[in-house]
Design an enzyme around this catalytic site. Structure first.
Site, PDB file in Angstrom:
ATOM      1  N   GLN A  44       0.830  -1.203   0.000  1.00 15.37           N
ATOM      2  CA  GLN A  44       0.000   0.000   0.000  1.00 15.37           C
ATOM      3  C   GLN A  44       0.871   1.263   0.000  1.00 15.37           C
ATOM      4  O   GLN A  44       1.997   1.249   0.520  1.00 15.37           O
ATOM      5  CB  GLN A  44      -0.927   0.057   1.234  1.00 15.37           C
ATOM      6  CG  GLN A  44      -2.190  -0.767   1.123  1.00 15.37           C
ATOM      7  CD  GLN A  44      -1.997  -2.184   1.642  1.00 15.37           C
ATOM      8  OE1 GLN A  44      -1.081  -2.454   2.422  1.00 15.37           O
ATOM      9  NE2 GLN A  44      -2.856  -3.091   1.221  1.00 15.37           N
ATOM     10  N   ASN A  64      -4.126   1.050  -2.493  1.00 17.07           N
ATOM     11  CA  ASN A  64      -3.629  -0.291  -2.744  1.00 17.07           C
ATOM     12  C   ASN A  64      -2.679  -0.291  -3.933  1.00 17.07           C
ATOM     13  O   ASN A  64      -2.646   0.652  -4.729  1.00 17.07           O
ATOM     14  CB  ASN A  64      -4.785  -1.253  -3.012  1.00 17.07           C
ATOM     15  CG  ASN A  64      -5.471  -1.708  -1.747  1.00 17.07           C
ATOM     16  OD1 ASN A  64      -4.854  -1.779  -0.685  1.00 17.07           O
ATOM     17  ND2 ASN A  64      -6.751  -2.031  -1.841  1.00 17.07           N
ATOM     18  N   CYS A  73      -6.443   0.862   6.881  1.00 16.86           N
ATOM     19  CA  CYS A  73      -5.309  -0.064   6.885  1.00 16.86           C
ATOM     20  C   CYS A  73      -4.676   0.026   8.260  1.00 16.86           C
ATOM     21  O   CYS A  73      -4.038   1.031   8.592  1.00 16.86           O
ATOM     22  CB  CYS A  73      -4.297   0.289   5.793  1.00 16.86           C
ATOM     23  SG  CYS A  73      -2.834  -0.763   5.813  1.00 16.86           S
ATOM     24  N   GLY A  74      -4.871  -0.999   9.068  1.00 15.67           N
ATOM     25  CA  GLY A  74      -4.399  -0.972  10.450  1.00 15.67           C
ATOM     26  C   GLY A  74      -2.889  -0.968  10.576  1.00 15.67           C
ATOM     27  O   GLY A  74      -2.316  -0.185  11.353  1.00 15.67           O
ATOM     28  N   ASN A  75      -2.198  -1.838   9.823  1.00 14.81           N
ATOM     29  CA  ASN A  75      -0.737  -1.829   9.854  1.00 14.81           C
ATOM     30  C   ASN A  75      -0.203  -0.495   9.357  1.00 14.81           C
ATOM     31  O   ASN A  75       0.779   0.040   9.871  1.00 14.81           O
ATOM     32  CB  ASN A  75      -0.178  -2.964   8.985  1.00 14.81           C
ATOM     33  CG  ASN A  75      -0.338  -4.320   9.631  1.00 14.81           C
ATOM     34  OD1 ASN A  75      -0.288  -4.451  10.847  1.00 14.81           O
ATOM     35  ND2 ASN A  75      -0.538  -5.348   8.822  1.00 14.81           N
ATOM     36  N   GLU A 208      -5.823  -9.802   0.971  1.00 14.83           N
ATOM     37  CA  GLU A 208      -6.284  -8.414   1.022  1.00 14.83           C
ATOM     38  C   GLU A 208      -6.873  -7.939  -0.305  1.00 14.83           C
ATOM     39  O   GLU A 208      -6.351  -8.245  -1.378  1.00 14.83           O
ATOM     40  CB  GLU A 208      -5.132  -7.487   1.418  1.00 14.83           C
ATOM     41  CG  GLU A 208      -4.712  -7.628   2.866  1.00 14.83           C
ATOM     42  CD  GLU A 208      -3.902  -6.434   3.328  1.00 14.83           C
ATOM     43  OE1 GLU A 208      -4.339  -5.294   3.098  1.00 14.83           O
ATOM     44  OE2 GLU A 208      -2.830  -6.647   3.921  1.00 14.83           O
ATOM     45  N   CYS A 217      -2.087  -8.217   8.115  1.00 13.71           N
ATOM     46  CA  CYS A 217      -3.158  -7.255   7.838  1.00 13.71           C
ATOM     47  C   CYS A 217      -3.746  -6.839   9.178  1.00 13.71           C
ATOM     48  O   CYS A 217      -4.390  -7.648   9.856  1.00 13.71           O
ATOM     49  CB  CYS A 217      -4.231  -7.874   6.942  1.00 13.71           C
ATOM     50  SG  CYS A 217      -5.654  -6.797   6.644  1.00 13.71           S
ATOM     51  N   SER A 219      -6.128  -4.494  10.030  1.00 12.90           N
ATOM     52  CA  SER A 219      -7.592  -4.453  10.122  1.00 12.90           C
ATOM     53  C   SER A 219      -8.170  -5.857  10.007  1.00 12.90           C
ATOM     54  O   SER A 219      -9.214  -6.160  10.591  1.00 12.90           O
ATOM     55  CB  SER A 219      -8.181  -3.527   9.052  1.00 12.90           C
ATOM     56  OG  SER A 219      -7.923  -4.005   7.755  1.00 12.90           O
TER      57      SER A 219
END
Length: 274
Positions: A44, A64, A73-75, A208, A217, A219
């Protein structure tokens, strides 16, 4: 254009400061930059923009590798927090950001981990979005001549979570792309394959949306735990083991926000002529 390469448990990002630089990313340019042979290479692209609201610190945009813009996007959120502090854009430990669909608070801990308030998981099919006549804890779907049982949730982006006996043998390559683009997900979805080790420990692989299977991932980890708690299979605090490393997820249940804690790693800084 200056940029940084970062990763959260192997989920890798190109991070760009659009506060002090003028940048514009077309889908074509993003795809070119994402190419691991001809460009920078990433899962990303994260863009740091000035806030649209004076109460906030930044606006957080996510693209993306296929050029599509997504809302969560949590990470990436953890890397975003580390980046803005590394680059001197803020010295705050609690960083308030807006996204395409909402707001988040990113908190940097004393040991350089980042805790992200991901908001409350939303199981409403219309919100996800997911085509269903009513909200259920488990849905039956057909994919690649298989019948699968899954949970569906929005963490700011759509997630589908399947329980499997063993993540090593899960049919990620077969079912992942089929479920991602399934007609019941009008905006496509992230597909999680969850193995429950105990009520406090799961193993997870995620296919994803727009990126394929990644090393981690954030999220997706949140979604898996939320679905597991909704189905009364998991406790309030869960250790999530992903191919790239581990995250800690905490959720007290409906009416409460979900918290994700994990590392964010700076790899290198670069400059590219566009």
């Amino acid at each position: 254009m200056q940029f940084s390469k970062m990763h959260g448990l192997g989920n890798d990002f190109m991070v760009v400061d659009a506060v002090t630089q003028n940048v514009y990313f077309s889908p074509e340019l993003i795809r070119r930059l994402a190419d691991r042979h001809l460009g920078v290479g990433f899962d990303q692209l994260l863009v740091v923009e000035p806030p649209y609201d004076p109460e906030l610190d930044f606006h957080y945009r996510i693209f993306n590798a296929d050029g599509s813009e997504v809302a969560q996007c949590g990470n990436g959120a953890r890397c975003f927090a580390r980046f803005v502090r590394l680059k001197g854009l803020t010295n705050k430990r609690d960083i308030r950001v807006s996204t395409q669909t909402g707001r988040m608070v990113l908190s940097v801990t004393d040991d350089d981990l980042v805790c992200v308030n991901m908001g409350e998981p939303n199981f409403d099919p219309q919100t996800v979005p997911f085509r269903a006549t009513k909200e259920e804890k488990t849905y039956i779907m057909r994919a690649a001549e298989h019948t699968v049982l899954c949970g569906v949730v929005s963490m700011g982006n759509p997630h589908c979570v399947l329980q499997v006996d063993d993540v090593k043998t899960a049919k990620v390559e077969l079912l992942g792309p089929v479920l991602e683009g399934h007609e019941r997900f009008p905006e496509r979805a992230n597909i999680g394959f969850m193995q429950i080790v105990s009520r406090e420990h799961i193993k997870l692989r995620v296919y994803e949306r727009g990126a394929g299977e990644t090393q981690a991932c954030g999220s997706g980890a949140c979604a898996a735990v939320a679905v597991g708690i909704q189905q009364e299979l998991l406790s309030e605090e869960v250790h999530v083991e992903l191919p790239g490393g581990s995250l800690h997820i905490r959720w007290k249940g409906p009416g409460s926000p979900l918290f994700m804690t994990g590392p964010a790693t700076h790899v290198y800084d670069g400059f590219i002529h566009l």
